[in-house]
Design an enzyme around this catalytic site. Structure first.
Site, PDB file in Angstrom:
ATOM      1  N   GLU A 113       6.946   4.213  26.852  1.00  0.00           N
ATOM      2  CA  GLU A 113       6.742   4.310  25.801  1.00  0.00           C
ATOM      3  C   GLU A 113       7.411   5.024  24.547  1.00  0.00           C
ATOM      4  O   GLU A 113       6.581   6.302  24.633  1.00  0.00           O
ATOM      5  CB  GLU A 113       5.306   3.444  25.601  1.00  0.00           C
ATOM      6  CG  GLU A 113       5.081   2.767  24.214  1.00  0.00           C
ATOM      7  CD  GLU A 113       4.936   3.217  23.511  1.00  0.00           C
ATOM      8  OE1 GLU A 113       5.315   3.889  22.618  1.00  0.00           O
ATOM      9  OE2 GLU A 113       4.560   3.104  22.702  1.00  0.00           O
ATOM     10  N   LEU A 114       8.797   3.950  24.388  1.00  0.00           N
ATOM     11  CA  LEU A 114       9.265   5.211  23.111  1.00  0.00           C
ATOM     12  C   LEU A 114       9.259   4.997  21.885  1.00  0.00           C
ATOM     13  O   LEU A 114       8.309   4.230  21.360  1.00  0.00           O
ATOM     14  CB  LEU A 114      11.014   5.430  24.327  1.00  0.00           C
ATOM     15  CG  LEU A 114      11.233   5.669  25.465  1.00  0.00           C
ATOM     16  CD1 LEU A 114      12.074   5.609  25.880  1.00  0.00           C
ATOM     17  CD2 LEU A 114       9.560   6.323  26.180  1.00  0.00           C
TER      18      LEU A 114
ATOM     19  N   CYS B  76       4.046   4.913  16.709  1.00  0.00           N
ATOM     20  CA  CYS B  76       5.612   4.370  16.602  1.00  0.00           C
ATOM     21  C   CYS B  76       5.314   2.880  16.855  1.00  0.00           C
ATOM     22  O   CYS B  76       7.096   2.837  16.268  1.00  0.00           O
ATOM     23  CB  CYS B  76       5.320   4.372  18.432  1.00  0.00           C
ATOM     24  SG  CYS B  76       5.460   5.995  19.145  1.00  0.00           S
TER      25      CYS B  76
ATOM     26  N   LYS C  57      -0.790  15.175  31.870  1.00  0.00           N
ATOM     27  CA  LYS C  57      -0.348  16.574  31.195  1.00  0.00           C
ATOM     28  C   LYS C  57      -0.026  15.760  29.914  1.00  0.00           C
ATOM     29  O   LYS C  57       0.379  15.241  29.600  1.00  0.00           O
ATOM     30  CB  LYS C  57       1.373  16.623  31.553  1.00  0.00           C
ATOM     31  CG  LYS C  57       1.795  17.955  31.523  1.00  0.00           C
ATOM     32  CD  LYS C  57       2.601  17.528  29.793  1.00  0.00           C
ATOM     33  CE  LYS C  57       3.553  18.885  29.280  1.00  0.00           C
ATOM     34  NZ  LYS C  57       3.404  18.413  27.464  1.00  0.00           N
ATOM     35  N   HIS C  58      -0.707  16.588  28.942  1.00  0.00           N
ATOM     36  CA  HIS C  58      -0.639  16.328  27.670  1.00  0.00           C
ATOM     37  C   HIS C  58      -0.027  17.088  26.596  1.00  0.00           C
ATOM     38  O   HIS C  58       0.721  17.884  26.997  1.00  0.00           O
ATOM     39  CB  HIS C  58      -2.248  15.836  27.285  1.00  0.00           C
ATOM     40  CG  HIS C  58      -3.122  14.873  25.849  1.00  0.00           C
ATOM     41  ND1 HIS C  58      -2.324  14.615  24.826  1.00  0.00           N
ATOM     42  CD2 HIS C  58      -3.582  14.354  26.380  1.00  0.00           C
ATOM     43  CE1 HIS C  58      -2.621  13.401  24.749  1.00  0.00           C
ATOM     44  NE2 HIS C  58      -3.760  13.290  25.121  1.00  0.00           N
TER      45      HIS C  58
ATOM     46  N   GLU D 293      14.653   6.557  13.548  1.00  0.00           N
ATOM     47  CA  GLU D 293      13.652   5.957  13.380  1.00  0.00           C
ATOM     48  C   GLU D 293      12.417   7.243  12.522  1.00  0.00           C
ATOM     49  O   GLU D 293      12.821   8.570  12.984  1.00  0.00           O
ATOM     50  CB  GLU D 293      12.355   6.798  15.070  1.00  0.00           C
ATOM     51  CG  GLU D 293      10.611   6.363  15.103  1.00  0.00           C
ATOM     52  CD  GLU D 293      10.434   7.089  16.526  1.00  0.00           C
ATOM     53  OE1 GLU D 293       9.159   6.504  16.540  1.00  0.00           O
ATOM     54  OE2 GLU D 293      11.245   7.711  16.781  1.00  0.00           O
TER      55      GLU D 293
END
Length: 453
Positions: A227-228, A261, A153-154, A358
């Site tokens: 992976e955030l 990230c 699911k892109h 962030e």
């Protein structure tokens, strides 16, 4: 409907019909039915498929790089190497999966006891827009070589890139439906996660979205790898090679217009060299060229979406209002496209927005530290823990500091990056689990213990 919009012009590129809920579950069923045949294949047979996919990626490199540039603004000179990296990832796991997943004998009260690693079934990968090819294959290559089938699911920003990835499998002659592209809207993701044929979920994206994915998957007792986000520190001490440190800090920060990230986002500089190093950063950042991502001499393309640019400008404005100095950039430009100027903020402190949040864009925050102890304290004072870097000429000190930094990976006198050969992932709000390397391929397998009398 999935709408691809060019961030350089703001114009709609193409509209892609999203799958209905019924079609969504049919496509998951296709991948589920493909599992038995795929997992029964030998490692060398699977490796042949992955190598063929790698060849097709290289053959289509220019078209995929151009599509990424048009859909999300990645400079064309970065897109080609990204596709190459995806191809290398396929080949790495083709070469090493069998070794990584080989049977391990362990001593016990049995005459023979061992652990074997078997695939789980059909996996769901939920991917972001910022590295459409690399992040797809970071998920796909190890999972497929382990014998799982994969649903991808892109992100809705990059439906064209997702389609080209799926076409690479078709042209490579891969067994049908071992990788299924799932063009669906975000609201449909929960239904996909809850489908009983999905055995596990890999997610890359924001911490907020990751917590929702983890909650849904957890309620179904399905394992996840997350992976955030990251707010990566880069510590620069007075005895470092300052020119090399400045070169790499700038490179790390501006790759993909800073939309990464693991970019170096908080540059923590020892007080005695602070002014000197800030000027080195400013002079390098000032030379970078913003422009059309399809132009070979463009260093920085547009931000991927208007809302992302607006949020970045809010972060810059709030940080300046709190007392930081703006040595470069910082003004929202007029004209077409979602551009944001390369921005350097200095004298950033712990209570300021660019330190606490962030930041996703070409924004560098410089922070002064009186000594190494304060530098480590500042580096760790974040809810994130993805990557970190330290620059120093003292090798013993560097290793000691690396052990103390709260991050999933640390680079000493180099750039924080993902590498197919090495595990990558975070702690704290940067997620859990590992991708890549011998560790990553074991995230989505059954470590089955066999005991024989």
């Amino acid at each position: 409907m999935l709408i691809a919009r060019n961030p350089y012009t703001g114009a709609v590129i193409e509209e892609y019909p999203a799958l209905s809920n019924e079609q969504l579950h049919e496509r998951i069923g296709d991948a589920d039915r493909a599992f038995d045949g795929w997992q029964a294949m030998t490692y060398p047979a699977r490796a042949e498929v992955l190598r063929a996919v790698a060849r097709e990626l290289r053959n289509d490199k220019q078209r995929l790089a151009k599509t990424m540039a048009i859909e999300m603004g990645k400079p064309i000179k970065e897109g080609g190497p990204e596709v190459e990296k995806a191809a290398v990832c396929c080949e790495f796991y083709a070469d090493n999966a069998e070794t990584f997943l080989s049977k391990e004998e362990l001593p016990s009260d049995a005459s023979l006891s061992y652990v074997c690693y078997q695939p789980l079934g059909t996996l769901l990968g939920i991917l972001p827009w910022n590295a459409p090819a690399w992040l797809a294959f970071r998920y796909l290559a190890p999972a497929l070589m382990a014998g799982n089938t994969c649903v991808m699911k892109h992100d809705p920003n990059v439906p064209g890139s997702a389609r080209l990835i799926a076409e690479a499998f078709q042209r490579a002659g891969a067994p049908e439906n071992i990788m299924v592209n799932l063009p669906i809207e975000t609201a449909q993701v929960e239904s996909a996660i809850r489908d009983p044929r999905i055995m596990a979920v890999s997610f890359t994206g924001s911490a907020g979205a990751g917590s929702k994915v983890a909650a849904v998957a957890g309620s179904e007792i399905k394992p996840t790898v997350l992976e955030l986000g990251g707010s990566d520190p880069c510590i620069v001490l007075a005895d470092a090679d300052l020119d090399a440190a400045a070169d790499i800090a700038v490179l790390s920060r501006i790759i993909n217009a800073g939309q990464s990230c693991i970019a170096a986002k908080r540059i923590i500089i020892e007080e005695s060299i602070y002014d000197d190093f800030c000027e080195r950063l400013r002079s390098r950042l000032a030379k970078l060229k913003l422009g059309d991502p399809l132009s070979a001499d463009t260093d920085i393309g547009p931000i991927a979406r208007a809302d992302l640019r607006d949020n970045l400008h809010r972060q810059v404005s709030e940080t300046i209002e709190a007392g930081a100095k703006c040595l470069l950039g910082g003004e929202l430009p007029s004209g077409k496209g979602y551009f944001y100027p390369v921005t350097l903020l200095t004298d950033v402190e712990e209570n300021m927005c660019a330190f606490k949040e962030e930041t996703f864009g070409p924004l560098m925050a410089a922070i002064k530290a009186s000594d190494i102890e304060e530098a480590v304290q500042l580096a760790n004072e974040t809810p994130y823990g993805l990557g970190a870097a330290i620059w120093t000429g003292n090798a013993e000190l560097a290793r000691e500091v690396a052990d103390r930094l709260e991050a999933g990976q640390v680079a000493i006198n180099g750039i924080v990056k993902t590498d197919p050969r090495l595990p990558s992932g975070g702690i704290k709000r940067s997620g859990y689990g590992r991708e890549l390397g011998p560790h990553g391929i074991k995230e989505f397998v059954n470590a089955k213990q066999i005991w024989i009398k």
